[in-house]
Design a protein around this motif. Sequence first.
Motif, PDB file in Angstrom:
ATOM      1  N   ARG A  25      27.453   2.928  62.995  1.00 19.83           N
ATOM      2  CA  ARG A  25      28.296   3.127  64.176  1.00 19.83           C
ATOM      3  C   ARG A  25      27.766   2.330  65.371  1.00 19.83           C
ATOM      4  N   ILE A  27      25.939  -0.550  65.324  1.00 17.16           N
ATOM      5  CA  ILE A  27      25.982  -2.010  65.207  1.00 17.16           C
ATOM      6  C   ILE A  27      27.334  -2.560  64.769  1.00 17.16           C
ATOM      7  N   SER A  28      28.289  -1.696  64.447  1.00 17.80           N
ATOM      8  CA  SER A  28      29.586  -2.201  63.997  1.00 17.80           C
ATOM      9  C   SER A  28      30.404  -2.709  65.176  1.00 17.80           C
ATOM     10  N   PRO A  29      31.161  -3.788  64.949  1.00 22.37           N
ATOM     11  CA  PRO A  29      32.012  -4.306  66.023  1.00 22.37           C
ATOM     12  C   PRO A  29      33.190  -3.362  66.271  1.00 22.37           C
ATOM     13  N   ARG A  30      33.558  -3.246  67.527  1.00 22.73           N
ATOM     14  CA  ARG A  30      34.671  -2.368  67.890  1.00 22.73           C
ATOM     15  C   ARG A  30      35.774  -3.202  68.512  1.00 22.73           C
ATOM     16  N   SER A  31      36.793  -3.428  67.748  1.00 20.83           N
ATOM     17  CA  SER A  31      37.957  -4.125  68.274  1.00 20.83           C
ATOM     18  C   SER A  31      39.186  -3.598  67.558  1.00 20.83           C
ATOM     19  N   ASN A  33      43.161  -4.382  66.628  1.00 20.76           N
ATOM     20  CA  ASN A  33      44.164  -5.405  66.536  1.00 20.76           C
ATOM     21  C   ASN A  33      45.392  -4.775  65.891  1.00 20.76           C
ATOM     22  N   LYS A  36      45.668  -4.926  62.129  1.00 23.97           N
ATOM     23  CA  LYS A  36      44.810  -4.088  61.302  1.00 23.97           C
ATOM     24  C   LYS A  36      45.535  -2.837  60.828  1.00 23.97           C
TER      25      LYS A  36
END
Length: 116
Positions: A25, A27-31, A33, A36
């Motif tokens: 949680r 280090i994961s990218p948060r975006s 779209n 998705k």
Amino acid sequence: MNLTLFVVVLITAIALVAIALGIARLISPRSFNKQKGEAYECGIPTRGRSWMQFKVGYYLFAILFLMFDVEAVFLFPWAVIVQDVGVMGLVNVIFFIVILALGLAYAWKKGALEWK
């Protein structure tokens, strides 16, 4: 002694899972779209509703396939030690195959194997 060991292993397992989830949680990218959230099928854009009903025949066919796939998985270890199990092992496997054959006959009679 056994209960203590079980508790230690259980706590260690829970801690390792919690730590792994926490690190993921962090280090994961948060975006977000819009794409998705869309249904994806082989690179082709979805047309119409993405939730469609499938005929129950597909599911029945898949379940029958899994049933006989599992049969092969159970028969392989028996075939490896067939000389060691004796007559009782042979009787058990014949009983197992008869039960599966009855299931196949029932599915055949109900028309589950017919692809319409």
